[in-house]
Structure formats: C-alpha cells, structure tokens
Design an enzyme around this catalytic site. Structure first.
Site, mmCIF file in Angstrom:
data_model
loop_
_atom_site.group_PDB
_atom_site.id
_atom_site.type_symbol
_atom_site.label_atom_id
_atom_site.label_comp_id
_atom_site.label_asym_id
_atom_site.label_seq_id
_atom_site.Cartn_x
_atom_site.Cartn_y
_atom_site.Cartn_z
ATOM 1 N N PRO A 87 49.039 48.124 -67.857
ATOM 2 C CA PRO A 87 47.910 49.051 -67.803
ATOM 3 C C PRO A 87 46.647 48.459 -67.192
ATOM 4 C CG PRO A 87 48.303 48.304 -70.043
ATOM 5 C CD PRO A 87 49.479 47.848 -69.229
ATOM 6 N N ASN A 88 46.018 49.277 -66.380
ATOM 7 C CA ASN A 88 44.728 48.995 -65.732
ATOM 8 C C ASN A 88 44.820 47.978 -64.595
ATOM 9 O OD1 ASN A 88 43.101 50.751 -67.429
ATOM 10 N ND2 ASN A 88 43.597 49.309 -69.067
ATOM 11 N N ARG A 90 37.988 46.689 -60.903
ATOM 12 C CA ARG A 90 37.845 46.496 -62.343
ATOM 13 C C ARG A 90 37.289 45.108 -62.668
ATOM 14 N NH1 ARG A 90 42.928 44.959 -66.161
ATOM 15 N NH2 ARG A 90 41.820 45.161 -68.123
ATOM 16 N N TYR A 130 38.566 39.449 -63.007
ATOM 17 C CA TYR A 130 39.872 39.638 -62.377
ATOM 18 C C TYR A 130 39.858 39.492 -60.861
ATOM 19 C CZ TYR A 130 40.794 41.521 -67.042
ATOM 20 O OH TYR A 130 40.895 41.669 -68.404
ATOM 21 N N ASN A 155 52.802 40.804 -66.090
ATOM 22 C CA ASN A 155 51.448 40.870 -66.638
ATOM 23 C C ASN A 155 51.380 42.183 -67.410
ATOM 24 O OD1 ASN A 155 48.780 41.038 -67.307
ATOM 25 N ND2 ASN A 155 48.006 40.420 -65.289
ATOM 26 N N ALA A 211 46.824 44.707 -71.587
ATOM 27 C CA ALA A 211 46.457 44.770 -73.006
ATOM 28 C C ALA A 211 47.669 44.919 -73.922
ATOM 29 C CB ALA A 211 45.482 45.923 -73.238
ATOM 30 N N HIS A 248 48.956 42.099 -76.215
ATOM 31 C CA HIS A 248 48.356 41.710 -77.493
ATOM 32 C C HIS A 248 48.858 42.519 -78.687
ATOM 33 C CE1 HIS A 248 45.956 39.491 -74.707
ATOM 34 N NE2 HIS A 248 45.432 40.582 -74.178
ATOM 35 N N ASP A 275 60.342 43.338 -77.665
ATOM 36 C CA ASP A 275 61.766 43.564 -77.911
ATOM 37 C C ASP A 275 62.530 43.762 -76.602
ATOM 38 O OD1 ASP A 275 61.412 43.312 -80.619
ATOM 39 O OD2 ASP A 275 61.577 45.449 -81.073
ATOM 40 N N GLU A 305 55.257 35.211 -68.458
ATOM 41 C CA GLU A 305 54.045 35.966 -68.809
ATOM 42 C C GLU A 305 52.892 35.455 -67.945
ATOM 43 O OE1 GLU A 305 52.779 35.101 -72.814
ATOM 44 O OE2 GLU A 305 51.096 36.498 -72.736
ATOM 45 N N HIS A 341 48.711 36.024 -66.837
ATOM 46 C CA HIS A 341 47.399 36.661 -66.976
ATOM 47 C C HIS A 341 46.480 36.081 -65.917
ATOM 48 C CE1 HIS A 341 48.650 38.510 -70.653
ATOM 49 N NE2 HIS A 341 49.121 37.336 -71.044
ATOM 50 N N ILE A 342 45.739 36.957 -65.277
ATOM 51 C CA ILE A 342 44.803 36.528 -64.233
ATOM 52 C C ILE A 342 43.670 35.718 -64.866
ATOM 53 C CG2 ILE A 342 43.118 37.397 -62.555
ATOM 54 C CD1 ILE A 342 45.079 39.855 -62.240
ATOM 55 N N SER A 343 43.129 36.236 -65.961
ATOM 56 C CA SER A 343 42.042 35.537 -66.655
ATOM 57 C C SER A 343 42.637 34.555 -67.675
ATOM 58 C CB SER A 343 41.153 36.559 -67.378
ATOM 59 O OG SER A 343 41.896 37.230 -68.390
ATOM 60 N N ARG A 381 38.778 33.961 -74.169
ATOM 61 C CA ARG A 381 38.125 35.271 -74.301
ATOM 62 C C ARG A 381 38.106 35.718 -75.778
ATOM 63 N NH1 ARG A 381 40.297 39.166 -69.754
ATOM 64 N NH2 ARG A 381 38.506 40.363 -70.538
ATOM 65 N N ARG A 407 42.484 38.745 -77.702
ATOM 66 C CA ARG A 407 43.241 38.408 -76.483
ATOM 67 C C ARG A 407 43.971 37.068 -76.623
ATOM 68 N NH1 ARG A 407 41.468 42.287 -72.727
ATOM 69 N NH2 ARG A 407 39.301 42.794 -73.134
HETATM 70 C C1 DQA Z 1 45.014 40.446 -68.493
HETATM 71 C C2 DQA Z 1 44.324 40.038 -69.800
HETATM 72 C C3 DQA Z 1 44.445 41.133 -70.842
HETATM 73 O O1 DQA Z 1 43.791 40.754 -72.046
HETATM 74 C C4 DQA Z 1 43.800 42.400 -70.342
HETATM 75 O O2 DQA Z 1 43.962 43.448 -71.282
HETATM 76 C C5 DQA Z 1 44.291 42.795 -68.999
HETATM 77 C C6 DQA Z 1 44.474 41.764 -67.990
HETATM 78 C C7 DQA Z 1 44.830 39.394 -67.386
HETATM 79 O O3 DQA Z 1 45.534 39.482 -66.384
HETATM 80 O O4 DQA Z 1 43.973 38.512 -67.493
HETATM 81 O O5 DQA Z 1 44.455 43.978 -68.705
HETATM 82 O O6 DQA Z 1 46.406 40.565 -68.743
#
Ligand code: DQA
Length: 140
Positions: A10-11, A18, A23, A73, A76, A79, A86, A97, A99-101, A106, A110
């Site tokens: 998502p997002n 964003r 990011y 990725n 959210a 978390h 599963d 897994e 994550h960009i950040s 944080r 997170r």
């Molecule tokens: C994220 C970190 C997550 O906490 C956040 O909800 C994202 C992006 C990252 O790529 O850093 O949507 O997965």
C-alpha cells in the site's frame, strides 16, 4: 531462466510524490525499470506487482510460490498483517523483506515486523538501492 517477483504494497504506487524526504523522488515505474535492468544483467526474469489491498498481496505471494524468490515491500502491512506473514510461510520461494526507509529509526510501531521472522532476510534504510540489493542476494 530464474524468475523472481517484486511485490509492493500500500501507498508505494505513490512513490515520487509521497513524503520524498523519507522515500525519495523516484516513482515506482522508474524503480521497476532499474530492477528490470539489473535483472537482465543477472539473467533473471521479473514479474512486478503492486496493490493497496491486503488480499491481493496475499494472492500475489501465493502466485509466486514456484518462483526463485520474492522481493516484498509490504508497506504498512508489514507491521500488522498476519495474513501476509502466513502467505510468506505458505510458499516455497524465499522472500526478502525490503523497506526504503530505515524502519528501525522511525516510530515504535514501524520497528515491529510481523513478517521478518518468516523472511529469508530484511533490507531496510538503503533507499531504492534496497530492491537491487535484494535482487542481487536472491540471484546469488
Ligand atoms: C516502508 C515503511 C513502512 O513503515 C511504511 O508504512 C511504508 C513504506 C518503506 O519502504 O520504508 O509504506 O515499507
């Protein structure tokens, strides 16, 4: 030819617009192009998938079961999604897994990952390079 899936949650379709301080300023299309170029160098095929919907992400992870690996990725959902955890446990392919950040630098919520324990490994905090690092790891 080996084949991997790159699944974004998502997002992440809003990358580039964003919160660029967190990011970066590249959109998802340009990130996928860079992954595709690196995959060609490594002689790996790629399927890209993005969804804002938890169940669609579960479906994509299941569809990737027979592949050589998944770069995920989960945004959210990382978390709090037991369904995504599963799905990762259910498939044969190793999942990395990403994550960009740096989620560990944080908010407290997170710093909890529902999926880390069932992934092959986690890459967090290296910006979009994280996807390339994950691809390199899976390809080797
Ligand atoms: C994220 C970190 C997550 O906490 C956040 O909800 C994202 C992006 C990252 O790529 O850093 O949507 O997965």
């Amino acid at each position: 030819m080996r084949h991997i899936w790159v699944i974004n949650g998502p997002n992440l379709n809003m990358l580039g617009q964003r919160e660029p301080d967190k990011y970066g300023d590249q959109d998802l299309e340009s990130i996928e192009l860079q992954i595709e170029q690196k995959a060609q160098d490594l002689d790996v095929g790629c399927t890209f998938f993005q969804s804002n919907i938890e169940g669609e992400l579960v479906g994509a992870i299941q569809d990737a079961s027979e592949s050589d690996g998944v770069i995920l990725n989960a945004g959210a959902y990382t978390h709090y999604s037991i369904a995504i955890r599963d799905a990762i446990s259910a498939i044969k392919a190793p999942v990395v897994e990403v994550h960009i950040s740096n989620v560990f630098a944080r908010e407290d919520f997170r710093q909890v990952s529902m999926i880390a324990a069932v992934c092959r490994g986690t890459i967090s905090g290296f910006g979009v390079m994280g996807y390339i690092l994950a691809l390199t790891a899976l390809a080797s």
